[in-house]
Design a protein around this motif. Structure first.
Motif, PDB file in Angstrom:
ATOM      1  N   SER A 213      38.818 -54.730  70.523  1.00  0.00           N
ATOM      2  CA  SER A 213      40.162 -54.230  70.862  1.00  0.00           C
ATOM      3  C   SER A 213      41.210 -55.303  70.616  1.00  0.00           C
ATOM      4  O   SER A 213      42.345 -55.005  70.199  1.00  0.00           O
ATOM      5  N   GLU A 214      40.851 -56.585  70.857  1.00  0.00           N
ATOM      6  CA  GLU A 214      41.804 -57.678  70.629  1.00  0.00           C
ATOM      7  C   GLU A 214      42.161 -57.797  69.149  1.00  0.00           C
ATOM      8  O   GLU A 214      43.330 -57.970  68.792  1.00  0.00           O
ATOM      9  N   GLN A 215      41.152 -57.682  68.286  1.00  0.00           N
ATOM     10  CA  GLN A 215      41.430 -57.781  66.857  1.00  0.00           C
ATOM     11  C   GLN A 215      42.223 -56.571  66.378  1.00  0.00           C
ATOM     12  O   GLN A 215      43.117 -56.704  65.544  1.00  0.00           O
ATOM     13  N   LEU A 216      41.916 -55.401  66.887  1.00  0.00           N
ATOM     14  CA  LEU A 216      42.672 -54.199  66.528  1.00  0.00           C
ATOM     15  C   LEU A 216      44.141 -54.368  66.900  1.00  0.00           C
ATOM     16  O   LEU A 216      45.038 -53.997  66.125  1.00  0.00           O
ATOM     17  N   GLN A 217      44.408 -54.932  68.066  1.00  0.00           N
ATOM     18  CA  GLN A 217      45.792 -55.136  68.493  1.00  0.00           C
ATOM     19  C   GLN A 217      46.518 -56.098  67.564  1.00  0.00           C
ATOM     20  O   GLN A 217      47.688 -55.904  67.239  1.00  0.00           O
ATOM     21  N   ARG A 218      45.830 -57.147  67.114  1.00  0.00           N
ATOM     22  CA  ARG A 218      46.463 -58.097  66.184  1.00  0.00           C
ATOM     23  C   ARG A 218      46.802 -57.411  64.859  1.00  0.00           C
ATOM     24  O   ARG A 218      47.892 -57.622  64.302  1.00  0.00           O
ATOM     25  N   ILE A 219      45.886 -56.581  64.354  1.00  0.00           N
ATOM     26  CA  ILE A 219      46.143 -55.876  63.098  1.00  0.00           C
ATOM     27  C   ILE A 219      47.341 -54.941  63.259  1.00  0.00           C
ATOM     28  O   ILE A 219      48.228 -54.876  62.394  1.00  0.00           O
ATOM     29  N   ARG A 220      47.368 -54.217  64.370  1.00  0.00           N
ATOM     30  CA  ARG A 220      48.494 -53.303  64.619  1.00  0.00           C
ATOM     31  C   ARG A 220      49.810 -54.059  64.721  1.00  0.00           C
ATOM     32  O   ARG A 220      50.837 -53.645  64.154  1.00  0.00           O
ATOM     33  N   THR A 221      49.795 -55.177  65.437  1.00  0.00           N
ATOM     34  CA  THR A 221      51.025 -55.944  65.637  1.00  0.00           C
ATOM     35  C   THR A 221      51.581 -56.455  64.314  1.00  0.00           C
ATOM     36  O   THR A 221      52.766 -56.290  64.014  1.00  0.00           O
ATOM     37  N   LEU A 222      50.721 -57.066  63.487  1.00  0.00           N
ATOM     38  CA  LEU A 222      51.207 -57.611  62.225  1.00  0.00           C
ATOM     39  C   LEU A 222      51.600 -56.501  61.248  1.00  0.00           C
ATOM     40  O   LEU A 222      52.535 -56.673  60.455  1.00  0.00           O
TER      41      LEU A 222
END
Length: 477
Positions: A336-345
């Motif tokens: 979930s942490e990596q998914l959030q980073r992808i979404r943010t960028l």
């Protein structure tokens, strides 16, 4: 005409996942001294797979002490020929248990079974076979007539290729005569723990390989431990810088394989259909969770429209979904942490004016998912063109001349890899000499072989893994 595919799931029955796992120290599984544990989660379904022991200071002490005993009493005294026999044995067991390893990797990591079965696990076995062959030939490797192991190697690996990164680290270390304490990533520990069982099955002497599970603090304890002679790390540039600072002023030898923002460069004379396949493989393989991913596509202006049209048409055929389905092209995002980073960028890319496009695809209701995404209208100033997203997100830029392509490709703090697509051999050679990248692929991308060295420049780290060069980090000469 759109082809539909019936589900073709790989059976989970080949894998037995225990409800909990301990640390692997001195040839045995043992509880963490503190009793602390964390959960490993299937990123495709969010189901909890197992409770994993979290190693603290006492556990790292025990693991390093076990590795030191094994080094002093057994492993460093053993002939290279006999060390090689153990590596060959491990390689053969990996082949025998290949299906089990591939299924477990896809469950724990989220990558498609097609990749773990056809790419990861065969390469894992190949690395052990390759370095088994070097074990009795070290004086001929070119690092002096009497090369010696460092002693105890502390190794920290990432979550994107859990088993393959383990092989990259452990195989050359053991071949050179070192013993190992390895910390797998906290989101993907299960194949490392299965590898511990393989070490038992191979009758590897106790303490030669130790595996301590945990998060960043466990890794820090291992890296900074005074009993560790050699540190090997693959992961983010940020953590790599922290490791370099931590070992500065010590006698520890260090290799770092860090982030990347590779340019995949397509010239107007390239075989375009082949190039499109290479573009797809370059950024959407393993959900873009690849440090050397071709996340910046540089296309010569005269073929830009044609390449983009072919690329969008190809992306429309990619299948996103169940990692255990043999038809799946793109699996789940690892956490979930990596998914959030992808979404943010990705949101930042839109906010900065780039145009975002994804093919129509239905994402599962549970788990961590992100569609294959292409950004056009990207400039070199965009964050999505400069920062490592580590996901299935491609930024497309254009160029007119080879010199401009080189200038844009090298305009990055990273220097891990690059790709060149052209019909001219002379241009390939010229570009390869100009590009500041550790690996340059020509008319292909993401091709790996245990005989070939891999590593980067600048903020992509230093040192090489794979090939004869991969032995150097584990030998004092």
């Amino acid at each position: 005409m759109v082809l539909s595919y019936a589900p073709a799931p790989e059976s989970r029955a080949v894998v037995d996942i225990d409800s909990s796992y301990g640390l692997f120290i001195d040839g045995e599984f043992t509880d963490a001294a503190s009793g602390s544990a964390f959960k490993s989660v299937n990123p495709a379904t969010e189901e909890v797979l197992a409770d994993i022991a979290e190693a603290g200071p006492d556990d790292v002490d025990r693991a390093v002490a076990a590795a030191r005993r094994a080094y002093d009493r057994v492993w460093s005294r053993m002939s290279g020929r006999d060390r090689g026999k153990y590596l060959y044995r491990i390689a053969r067991i990996i082949q025998e248990r290949a299906r089990e390893l591939a299924v477990l990797e896809s469950i724990d990591n989220g990558k498609p079974i097609r990749e773990s079965r056809d790419v990861d696990v065969p390469l894992v076995a190949a690395h052990f076979f390759y370095y088994a062959g070097w074990a009795d030939k070290l004086p001929y490797a070119g690092f002096g007539v009497d090369p010696r192991p460092h002693g105890v190697a502390g190794q920290v690996i990432p979550w994107n290729f859990p088993l393959l990164m383990l092989a990259w680290k452990i195989a050359p270390a053991l071949a050179a005569g070192n013993t190992v304490v390895l910390k797998p990533a906290e989101t993907t520990p299960l194949t490392a723990l299965l590898f511990a069982q393989i070490c038992q099955q191979a009758d590897l002497p106790p303490g030669v390989v130790n595996i301590v599970t945990g998060a960043g603090e466990t890794g820090r304890l291992l890296v900074e431990h005074p009993g560790v002679d050699k540190v090997a790390f693959t992961g983010s540039t940020e953590v790599g810088k922290a490791i370099a600072r931590a070992v500065a002023g010590t006698d520890k030898k260090v290799t770092l394989e860090l982030g990347g923002k590779a340019a995949n460069i397509v010239f107007d004379d390239a075989p375009l259909d082949q190039a499109v396949e290479g573009i797809v493989n370059g950024i959407f393989f393993n959900q873009g969770h690849v440090c050397c991913a071709g996340s910046r596509l540089l296309v010569q202006e005269s073929v830009y429209d044609d390449v983009l049209a072919r690329l969008k048409r190809r992306l429309g055929t990619l299948r996103v979904g169940d990692p255990l389905d043999k038809n799946t092209d793109i699996g789940a995002i690892n956490s979930s942490e990596q998914l959030q980073r992808i979404r943010t960028l990705s949101d930042v890319g839109e906010a900065e004016g780039a145009e975002r496009w994804s093919p129509a695809c239905d994402l599962p209701d549970r788990g961590y998912w992100f569609p294959p995404t292409v950004f056009t209208g990207v400039t070199q100033a965009h964050r999505i063109a400069r920062e490592e997203i580590f996901g299935p997100v491609l930024s497309v830029l254009t160029f007119r001349t080879p010199a401009e392509a080189v200038e844009k490709a090298n305009n990055t703090p990273y220097g891990l890899s690059a790709g060149v697509w052209t019909d001219k051999g002379s241009r390939i050679l010229w570009m390869s000499n100009q590009l500041k990248a550790g690996v340059v692929w020509a008319n292909t991308f993401n091709k790996f072989d245990p005989t070939s060295p891999f590593g980067g420049y600048k903020e992509s780290g230093y040192g090489r893994e794979g090939g004869r060069h991969g032995l150097e980090a584990y030998l004092a000469h």
